[in-house]
Design an enzyme around this catalytic site. Structure first.
Site, mmCIF file in Angstrom:
data_model
loop_
_atom_site.group_PDB
_atom_site.id
_atom_site.type_symbol
_atom_site.label_atom_id
_atom_site.label_comp_id
_atom_site.label_asym_id
_atom_site.label_seq_id
_atom_site.Cartn_x
_atom_site.Cartn_y
_atom_site.Cartn_z
ATOM 1 N N ALA A 119 18.772 -10.822 -43.405
ATOM 2 C CA ALA A 119 17.567 -10.483 -44.159
ATOM 3 C C ALA A 119 16.451 -10.167 -43.163
ATOM 4 O O ALA A 119 16.429 -10.706 -42.055
ATOM 5 C CB ALA A 119 17.162 -11.654 -45.038
ATOM 6 N N GLY B 258 22.099 -12.708 -44.029
ATOM 7 C CA GLY B 258 22.309 -11.865 -45.202
ATOM 8 C C GLY B 258 23.351 -10.782 -44.976
ATOM 9 O O GLY B 258 23.999 -10.332 -45.932
ATOM 10 N N GLU C 295 26.553 -12.448 -45.533
ATOM 11 C CA GLU C 295 26.644 -12.753 -46.972
ATOM 12 C C GLU C 295 27.050 -11.502 -47.761
ATOM 13 O O GLU C 295 27.856 -11.572 -48.687
ATOM 14 C CB GLU C 295 25.309 -13.316 -47.468
ATOM 15 C CG GLU C 295 25.020 -14.712 -46.895
ATOM 16 C CD GLU C 295 23.632 -15.215 -47.270
ATOM 17 O OE1 GLU C 295 22.637 -14.588 -46.852
ATOM 18 O OE2 GLU C 295 23.538 -16.242 -47.966
ATOM 19 N N GLU D 246 20.522 -19.051 -40.258
ATOM 20 C CA GLU D 246 19.271 -19.368 -40.957
ATOM 21 C C GLU D 246 18.685 -20.708 -40.521
ATOM 22 O O GLU D 246 17.463 -20.869 -40.463
ATOM 23 C CB GLU D 246 19.507 -19.373 -42.478
ATOM 24 C CG GLU D 246 19.661 -17.990 -43.101
ATOM 25 C CD GLU D 246 21.085 -17.470 -43.078
ATOM 26 O OE1 GLU D 246 21.919 -17.993 -42.302
ATOM 27 O OE2 GLU D 246 21.364 -16.516 -43.825
HETATM 28 N N1 DAK Z 1 14.877 -9.155 -39.328
HETATM 29 C C1 DAK Z 1 13.967 -8.287 -38.866
HETATM 30 N N2 DAK Z 1 14.094 -7.608 -37.711
HETATM 31 C C2 DAK Z 1 15.199 -7.837 -36.965
HETATM 32 C C3 DAK Z 1 16.181 -8.755 -37.374
HETATM 33 C C4 DAK Z 1 16.005 -9.441 -38.623
HETATM 34 N N3 DAK Z 1 16.920 -10.291 -39.153
HETATM 35 N N4 DAK Z 1 17.157 -8.774 -36.452
HETATM 36 C C5 DAK Z 1 16.778 -7.899 -35.499
HETATM 37 N N5 DAK Z 1 15.616 -7.327 -35.802
HETATM 38 C C6 DAK Z 1 14.864 -6.330 -35.036
HETATM 39 C C7 DAK Z 1 14.181 -6.965 -33.854
HETATM 40 O O1 DAK Z 1 12.958 -7.548 -34.246
HETATM 41 C C8 DAK Z 1 14.015 -5.759 -32.961
HETATM 42 O O2 DAK Z 1 12.910 -5.022 -33.415
HETATM 43 P P1 DAK Z 1 11.783 -4.441 -32.372
HETATM 44 O O3 DAK Z 1 11.313 -5.638 -31.620
HETATM 45 O O4 DAK Z 1 12.577 -3.462 -31.523
HETATM 46 O O5 DAK Z 1 10.784 -3.815 -33.272
HETATM 47 C C9 DAK Z 1 15.266 -4.954 -33.218
HETATM 48 O O6 DAK Z 1 15.765 -5.384 -34.470
HETATM 49 C C10 DAK Z 1 16.352 -5.168 -32.179
HETATM 50 O O7 DAK Z 1 16.587 -6.550 -32.086
HETATM 51 P P2 DAK Z 1 16.597 -7.337 -30.676
HETATM 52 O O8 DAK Z 1 15.687 -6.691 -29.705
HETATM 53 O O9 DAK Z 1 16.381 -8.753 -30.999
HETATM 54 O O10 DAK Z 1 18.097 -7.068 -30.226
HETATM 55 P P3 DAK Z 1 19.010 -8.008 -29.294
HETATM 56 O O11 DAK Z 1 20.230 -7.217 -29.007
HETATM 57 O O12 DAK Z 1 18.240 -8.549 -28.146
HETATM 58 O O13 DAK Z 1 19.391 -9.258 -30.220
HETATM 59 C C11 DAK Z 1 20.175 -10.318 -32.267
HETATM 60 C C12 DAK Z 1 20.190 -9.063 -31.342
HETATM 61 C C13 DAK Z 1 20.949 -9.976 -33.533
HETATM 62 C C14 DAK Z 1 20.896 -11.468 -31.525
HETATM 63 C C15 DAK Z 1 18.711 -10.717 -32.546
HETATM 64 O O14 DAK Z 1 18.015 -9.572 -33.018
HETATM 65 C C16 DAK Z 1 18.599 -11.766 -33.609
HETATM 66 O O15 DAK Z 1 18.835 -12.945 -33.337
HETATM 67 N N6 DAK Z 1 18.209 -11.356 -34.811
HETATM 68 C C17 DAK Z 1 17.972 -12.286 -35.926
HETATM 69 C C18 DAK Z 1 19.272 -12.766 -36.509
HETATM 70 C C19 DAK Z 1 19.035 -13.738 -37.633
HETATM 71 O O16 DAK Z 1 18.452 -14.827 -37.438
HETATM 72 N N7 DAK Z 1 19.495 -13.367 -38.816
HETATM 73 C C20 DAK Z 1 19.392 -14.207 -39.988
HETATM 74 C C21 DAK Z 1 18.152 -13.779 -40.695
HETATM 75 S S1 DAK Z 1 17.735 -14.926 -41.960
HETATM 76 C C22 DAK Z 1 16.198 -16.022 -48.940
HETATM 77 C C23 DAK Z 1 16.741 -14.770 -48.801
HETATM 78 C C24 DAK Z 1 17.575 -14.489 -47.747
HETATM 79 C C25 DAK Z 1 17.890 -15.457 -46.829
HETATM 80 C C26 DAK Z 1 17.377 -16.718 -46.975
HETATM 81 C C27 DAK Z 1 16.543 -17.014 -48.031
HETATM 82 N N8 DAK Z 1 15.263 -16.266 -50.008
HETATM 83 C C28 DAK Z 1 14.597 -15.136 -50.604
HETATM 84 C C29 DAK Z 1 14.909 -17.608 -50.386
HETATM 85 C C30 DAK Z 1 18.667 -15.062 -45.685
HETATM 86 C C31 DAK Z 1 18.063 -15.140 -44.499
HETATM 87 C C32 DAK Z 1 18.569 -14.444 -43.312
HETATM 88 O O17 DAK Z 1 19.451 -13.599 -43.302
#
Ligand code: DAK
Length: 256
Positions: A62, A107, A110, A130
């Site tokens: 997400a 997400g 998921e 998350e």
């Molecule tokens: N959201 C927004 N932007 C993201 C992103 C994300 N999940 N993942 C990556 N990006 C963006 C980065 O901010 C970056 O943007 P700029 O800085 O270039 O503008 C670009 O994508 C490239 O990412 P990185 O520079 O970080 O790339 P790396 O290769 O260094 O790292 C990575 C890749 C996948 C390891 C890292 O980006 C990362 O850790 N990303 C986050 C992964 C994560 O935590 N995903 C889970 C998200 S939470 C709910 C609804 C949904 C959910 C929960 C509750 N409700 C409504 C109650 C679900 C939640 C989730 O999915």
């Protein structure tokens, strides 16, 4: 638009197309996904392939920027929108496969778990991180993951945020197959080629028997199988399939 759809032969190919943000799911993308799934359901496609654009990720989850600063009601509605949309994907009458390359997190995983099948390229990594954000999954992850890999492994991934590679994911049953790196659409087509040549009726009954059986007791599941296998016998395709076998020729199924 960040959700692309195209049709190629028997396949519908849906692509999350926001590579600059690793295809992170914004709420508008989930709405577009829902709308696109309705189109796919009304099409002649026999299988759906779900891919992510760009070389780095299927989907990094997400969109974290969007998740911030929303009130309680907005969060709950957001979770329900995602859950409803992924449930629509899971309930499609045609089989679907998510082609996981690079990252499939939160997400994104998921979404993949709502598909009928998942294949992962050898360098893919997946997980539900998350917890590292002080959150828990909101689009079905805490429910679909244990159904795929069992309670202990699912709880481990949800509570630790640990990621797994493609080999471990296959060993756990999270993905059906590990494949070499390649063009996601082609990988998906190669995998789905095993499913699109049969009667749609039999394919649908087969999937429904397994899915409904998983949600109930063995005895009720056996009843469901008896009913659906009897239904399959009534189709013209069943008559054609058995006749073709006896006549030593390839059956010509008509999806009827
Ligand atoms: N959201 C927004 N932007 C993201 C992103 C994300 N999940 N993942 C990556 N990006 C963006 C980065 O901010 C970056 O943007 P700029 O800085 O270039 O503008 C670009 O994508 C490239 O990412 P990185 O520079 O970080 O790339 P790396 O290769 O260094 O790292 C990575 C890749 C996948 C390891 C890292 O980006 C990362 O850790 N990303 C986050 C992964 C994560 O935590 N995903 C889970 C998200 S939470 C709910 C609804 C949904 C959910 C929960 C509750 N409700 C409504 C109650 C679900 C939640 C989730 O999915």
């Amino acid at each position: 638009m960040a959700i692309d759809i195209k049709y190629a032969g028997p396949y519908a190919v849906l692509t999350l197309n926001r590579p600059d943000a690793l295809n992170a799911l914004q709420f508008t993308m989930i709405e577009a996904l829902s709308y696109t799934l309705d189109q796919v359901a009304a099409s002649d496609a026999r299988a759906l392939i779900v891919t992510g654009a760009g070389p780095k990720a299927f989907c990094a989850g997400a969109d974290i920027k969007e998740l911030m600063d929303r009130d309680l009601m907005a969060q709950r509605l957001g979770a329900q929108l995602g859950q409803r949309t992924f449930a629509k994907l899971a309930a499609l009458r045609i089989p679907s496969v998510a082609v996981l390359h690079g990252y499939a997190f939160g997400g994104g995983l998921e979404l993949a778990m709502a598909c009928t099948f998942r294949i992962a390229t050898i360098k893919a990594r997946m997980g539900l991180p998350e917890i590292k954000l002080g959150l828990i999954p909101g689009y079905g992850g805490t429910q679909r993951l244990p159904r795929l890999v069992g309670e202990a492994r699912a709880t481990e991934l949800v509570m630790s945020g640990r990621t797994v590679d493609a080999i471990e994911a296959e060993r756990w049953g999270l993905v059906n197959r590990v494949v070499p790196e390649g063009e996601p659409e082609e990988l998906g087509k190669t995998f789905m080629a095993d499913f699109v040549g049969y009667s749609r009726c039999a394919s649908l009954f087969a999937r429904e028997a397994v899915a409904r059986g998983m949600a109930t007791t063995l005895d009720e599941g056996l009843d469901i199988e008896a009913d659906l296998s009897t239904l399959a016998y009534q189709t013209a395709d069943a008559a054609e399939g058995m006749r073709a076998f006896l006549q030593k020729r390839t059956p010509e199924f008509k999806d009827a």
